[in-house]
Structures are given as structure tokens and as C-alpha cells.
Design a protein around this motif. Structure first.
Motif, PDB file in Angstrom:
ATOM      1  N   HIS A 151     -11.620   3.514  -9.538  1.00 26.89           N
ATOM      2  CA  HIS A 151     -10.212   3.192  -9.805  1.00 26.89           C
ATOM      3  C   HIS A 151      -9.448   2.898  -8.511  1.00 26.89           C
ATOM      4  O   HIS A 151      -8.568   2.022  -8.499  1.00 26.89           O
ATOM      5  N   LEU A 152      -9.796   3.575  -7.439  1.00 19.75           N
ATOM      6  CA  LEU A 152      -9.149   3.281  -6.156  1.00 19.75           C
ATOM      7  C   LEU A 152      -9.529   1.884  -5.658  1.00 19.75           C
ATOM      8  O   LEU A 152      -8.684   1.173  -5.106  1.00 19.75           O
ATOM      9  N   ARG A 153     -10.771   1.483  -5.890  1.00 23.46           N
ATOM     10  CA  ARG A 153     -11.168   0.109  -5.511  1.00 23.46           C
ATOM     11  C   ARG A 153     -10.368  -0.914  -6.320  1.00 23.46           C
ATOM     12  O   ARG A 153      -9.989  -1.972  -5.806  1.00 23.46           O
ATOM     13  N   ARG A 154     -10.101  -0.598  -7.575  1.00 25.55           N
ATOM     14  CA  ARG A 154      -9.264  -1.488  -8.385  1.00 25.55           C
ATOM     15  C   ARG A 154      -7.856  -1.575  -7.802  1.00 25.55           C
ATOM     16  O   ARG A 154      -7.244  -2.653  -7.817  1.00 25.55           O
ATOM     17  N   CYS A 155      -7.353  -0.482  -7.256  1.00 25.14           N
ATOM     18  CA  CYS A 155      -6.039  -0.505  -6.606  1.00 25.14           C
ATOM     19  C   CYS A 155      -6.034  -1.458  -5.416  1.00 25.14           C
ATOM     20  O   CYS A 155      -5.054  -2.189  -5.214  1.00 25.14           O
ATOM     21  N   VAL A 156      -7.121  -1.477  -4.654  1.00 26.51           N
ATOM     22  CA  VAL A 156      -7.230  -2.417  -3.529  1.00 26.51           C
ATOM     23  C   VAL A 156      -7.229  -3.844  -4.059  1.00 26.51           C
ATOM     24  O   VAL A 156      -6.554  -4.724  -3.503  1.00 26.51           O
ATOM     25  N   GLU A 157      -7.958  -4.098  -5.146  1.00 25.20           N
ATOM     26  CA  GLU A 157      -7.964  -5.437  -5.753  1.00 25.20           C
ATOM     27  C   GLU A 157      -6.563  -5.837  -6.192  1.00 25.20           C
ATOM     28  O   GLU A 157      -6.137  -6.988  -5.974  1.00 25.20           O
ATOM     29  N   LEU A 158      -5.845  -4.933  -6.832  1.00 25.74           N
ATOM     30  CA  LEU A 158      -4.487  -5.229  -7.283  1.00 25.74           C
ATOM     31  C   LEU A 158      -3.559  -5.477  -6.101  1.00 25.74           C
ATOM     32  O   LEU A 158      -2.705  -6.374  -6.153  1.00 25.74           O
ATOM     33  N   ALA A 159      -3.711  -4.703  -5.038  1.00 25.34           N
ATOM     34  CA  ALA A 159      -2.904  -4.917  -3.835  1.00 25.34           C
ATOM     35  C   ALA A 159      -3.176  -6.298  -3.253  1.00 25.34           C
ATOM     36  O   ALA A 159      -2.249  -6.998  -2.820  1.00 25.34           O
ATOM     37  N   GLY A 191      -1.464  -8.849  -5.420  1.00 20.77           N
ATOM     38  CA  GLY A 191      -0.035  -8.855  -5.109  1.00 20.77           C
ATOM     39  C   GLY A 191       0.262  -9.614  -3.829  1.00 20.77           C
ATOM     40  O   GLY A 191       1.190 -10.431  -3.783  1.00 20.77           O
ATOM     41  N   LEU A 192      -0.515  -9.350  -2.789  1.00 18.95           N
ATOM     42  CA  LEU A 192      -0.315 -10.037  -1.508  1.00 18.95           C
ATOM     43  C   LEU A 192      -0.500 -11.541  -1.668  1.00 18.95           C
ATOM     44  O   LEU A 192       0.302 -12.329  -1.160  1.00 18.95           O
ATOM     45  N   GLU A 193      -1.536 -11.948  -2.369  1.00 21.29           N
ATOM     46  CA  GLU A 193      -1.804 -13.376  -2.569  1.00 21.29           C
ATOM     47  C   GLU A 193      -0.701 -14.051  -3.385  1.00 21.29           C
ATOM     48  O   GLU A 193      -0.516 -15.261  -3.293  1.00 21.29           O
ATOM     49  N   ALA A 194       0.049 -13.276  -4.165  1.00 23.94           N
ATOM     50  CA  ALA A 194       1.164 -13.813  -4.949  1.00 23.94           C
ATOM     51  C   ALA A 194       2.488 -13.757  -4.184  1.00 23.94           C
ATOM     52  O   ALA A 194       3.532 -14.094  -4.737  1.00 23.94           O
ATOM     53  N   GLY A 195       2.436 -13.293  -2.928  1.00 19.16           N
ATOM     54  CA  GLY A 195       3.641 -13.260  -2.108  1.00 19.16           C
ATOM     55  C   GLY A 195       4.380 -11.932  -2.093  1.00 19.16           C
ATOM     56  O   GLY A 195       5.501 -11.850  -1.598  1.00 19.16           O
ATOM     57  N   ASN A 196       3.754 -10.904  -2.628  1.00 17.93           N
ATOM     58  CA  ASN A 196       4.347  -9.563  -2.656  1.00 17.93           C
ATOM     59  C   ASN A 196       3.721  -8.692  -1.570  1.00 17.93           C
ATOM     60  O   ASN A 196       2.710  -9.055  -0.975  1.00 17.93           O
ATOM     61  N   GLU A 197       4.298  -7.524  -1.364  1.00 16.15           N
ATOM     62  CA  GLU A 197       3.697  -6.561  -0.457  1.00 16.15           C
ATOM     63  C   GLU A 197       2.442  -5.984  -1.126  1.00 16.15           C
ATOM     64  O   GLU A 197       2.392  -5.855  -2.349  1.00 16.15           O
ATOM     65  N   PRO A 198       1.417  -5.638  -0.332  1.00 15.14           N
ATOM     66  CA  PRO A 198       0.118  -5.244  -0.896  1.00 15.14           C
ATOM     67  C   PRO A 198       0.038  -3.779  -1.338  1.00 15.14           C
ATOM     68  O   PRO A 198      -0.396  -2.899  -0.589  1.00 15.14           O
ATOM     69  N   PHE A 199       0.448  -3.531  -2.563  1.00 12.94           N
ATOM     70  CA  PHE A 199       0.327  -2.203  -3.164  1.00 12.94           C
ATOM     71  C   PHE A 199      -0.128  -2.387  -4.599  1.00 12.94           C
ATOM     72  O   PHE A 199       0.395  -3.255  -5.303  1.00 12.94           O
ATOM     73  N   GLY A 200      -1.074  -1.569  -5.034  1.00 13.10           N
ATOM     74  CA  GLY A 200      -1.563  -1.628  -6.403  1.00 13.10           C
ATOM     75  C   GLY A 200      -1.827  -0.246  -6.942  1.00 13.10           C
ATOM     76  O   GLY A 200      -2.206   0.661  -6.191  1.00 13.10           O
ATOM     77  N   VAL A 203      -7.586   8.749   1.324  1.00 15.18           N
ATOM     78  CA  VAL A 203      -9.004   8.488   1.099  1.00 15.18           C
ATOM     79  C   VAL A 203      -9.481   7.555   2.205  1.00 15.18           C
ATOM     80  O   VAL A 203      -9.292   6.333   2.136  1.00 15.18           O
ATOM     81  N   GLU A 204     -10.056   8.150   3.229  1.00 11.03           N
ATOM     82  CA  GLU A 204     -10.454   7.410   4.422  1.00 11.03           C
ATOM     83  C   GLU A 204     -11.470   6.304   4.131  1.00 11.03           C
ATOM     84  O   GLU A 204     -11.476   5.276   4.805  1.00 11.03           O
ATOM     85  N   ALA A 205     -12.316   6.487   3.124  1.00 11.54           N
ATOM     86  CA  ALA A 205     -13.362   5.502   2.826  1.00 11.54           C
ATOM     87  C   ALA A 205     -12.800   4.127   2.488  1.00 11.54           C
ATOM     88  O   ALA A 205     -13.481   3.116   2.694  1.00 11.54           O
ATOM     89  N   LEU A 206     -11.566   4.055   1.999  1.00  8.78           N
ATOM     90  CA  LEU A 206     -10.959   2.772   1.627  1.00  8.78           C
ATOM     91  C   LEU A 206      -9.751   2.413   2.486  1.00  8.78           C
ATOM     92  O   LEU A 206      -9.151   1.350   2.295  1.00  8.78           O
ATOM     93  N   ALA A 207      -9.386   3.286   3.406  1.00  4.80           N
ATOM     94  CA  ALA A 207      -8.177   3.071   4.210  1.00  4.80           C
ATOM     95  C   ALA A 207      -8.259   1.802   5.048  1.00  4.80           C
ATOM     96  O   ALA A 207      -7.259   1.091   5.190  1.00  4.80           O
ATOM     97  N   GLY A 208      -9.406   1.493   5.608  1.00  2.00           N
ATOM     98  CA  GLY A 208      -9.536   0.295   6.440  1.00  2.00           C
ATOM     99  C   GLY A 208      -9.207  -0.979   5.681  1.00  2.00           C
ATOM    100  O   GLY A 208      -8.549  -1.879   6.221  1.00  2.00           O
TER     101      GLY A 208
END
Length: 161
Positions: free
Chosen positions: A11-19, A22-31, A143-148
Motif C-alpha cells: 500500500h505504501l508503494r501505491r502511495c508513491v505511485e499516486l504521488a 499527482g506530480l505528473e498532473a501538475g500537483n505536489e507529489p503526495f498520495g 519508512v526508510e525503505a521508500l523514502a528515497g
């Protein structure tokens, strides 16, 4: 912080995808994703502030959707996964509607430090931990594993060229 399950990381990886979406649509990257106690995705969204309404955070959208669609007992057992720690507005909304556990990738203090290192002006809202705003909420992160991955998206969005 306890060890996160493969389910949590999915689910956290899905949050990165959503972020990223959002970024690609011109929004700030948060999901963010809302998941029921039995593991079903109930709602997901990304930031939608590009038109000037900076309250259009996915965590706030989750709280609003949850109060309109779930009884209190289901809200209390749901989990919100999110790419970045809730801002104070979203932390308060989460607590007020009685949502359960929060799992986030990047801490708000880390995000604020990145912005400062890039010479970006301060946010109009303090970078307070969720538990400062809503001390009773069960929270896990960062969650350091996805922070980068998230920090790279932040850099694409916020670091001046």
C-alpha cells in the motif's frame, strides 16, 4: 517502529505511485490510500492543489470520504497509508472523524528540512508530527525503505532549477 508487513509495503508503494501521478498532473507529489481492516482498498487519492486550493490533500479527502461512507467502527479499524506524514490540518481531520492507524513514508520534519536545504520558503503551516496534533492516533513511520523514492519526487517538484 514495528516491522511492516508486505501488505503495508504494497500500500505504501501505491502511495508513491499516486504521488507520481499527482506530480505528473501538475500537483505536489503526495498520495494516500485508505484500507479496511480486512485489507480492501476503500479510497485513494493524490494532491489536487494545482488550481490554488492548498487544502486539497489526499489525507483530507480520505477523512471526508470516510465520514460520508463508513460507520464509526469501520473508520476506527481502517488504516491510512500515505507518502508523507500528515500536515496539522490532515492530522486533525483524521482524529476528528475517528480513523485508525496511519503509516507514512517521509516525516514532516524531514520534508521541511529538504525544502529549507533547497532554499524553498517555509510552509505557512508548521511541520508538526501527527502525534503532536492528535496524540491518541496510532502512527508508524517514517519508512526508510521508500523514502528515497519520495524524496526524489519532492526534489523534482520543489527544488529550484
Amino acid at each position: 517502529m514495528k516491522t511492516l508487513s508486505d501488505h503495508d509495503l504494497h500500500h505504501l508503494r501505491r502511495c508513491v505511485e499516486l504521488a507520481t501521478t499527482g506530480l505528473e498532473a501538475g500537483n505536489e507529489p503526495f498520495g494516500s490510500v485508505l484500507v479496511s481492516a480486512d485489507g480492501h482498498v476503500l479510497f485513494e487519492d493524490h494532491n489536487r492543489e494545482k488550481d490554488g486550493d492548498h487544502t486539497r490533500h489526499p489525507e483530507l479527502a480520505i477523512a471526508q470520504w470516510a465520514v460520508a461512507n463508513l460507520p464509526p467502527d469501520e473508520r476506527a479499524t481502517a488504516t491510512v497509508y500515505t507518502s508523507g506524514e500528515h500536515c496539522p490540518m490532515c492530522s486533525a481531520a483524521h482524529a476528528w472523524v475517528g480513523l485508525g492507524r496511519i503509516v507514512f513514508i517521509v516525516a514532516s520534519t524531514r520534508f521541511a528540512a529538504l525544502l529549507e536545504s533547497w532554499g524553498v520558503g517555509p510552509s505557512p503551516v508548521a511541520a508538526l508530527p501527527i502525534t503532536t496534533v492528535a496524540p491518541q492516533l496510532p502512527v508508524e513511520g517514517p519508512v526508510e525503505a521508500l523514502a528515497g523514492e519520495m524524496e526524489a519526487l519532492y526534489e523534482r517538484c520543489f527544488r529550484p532549477a
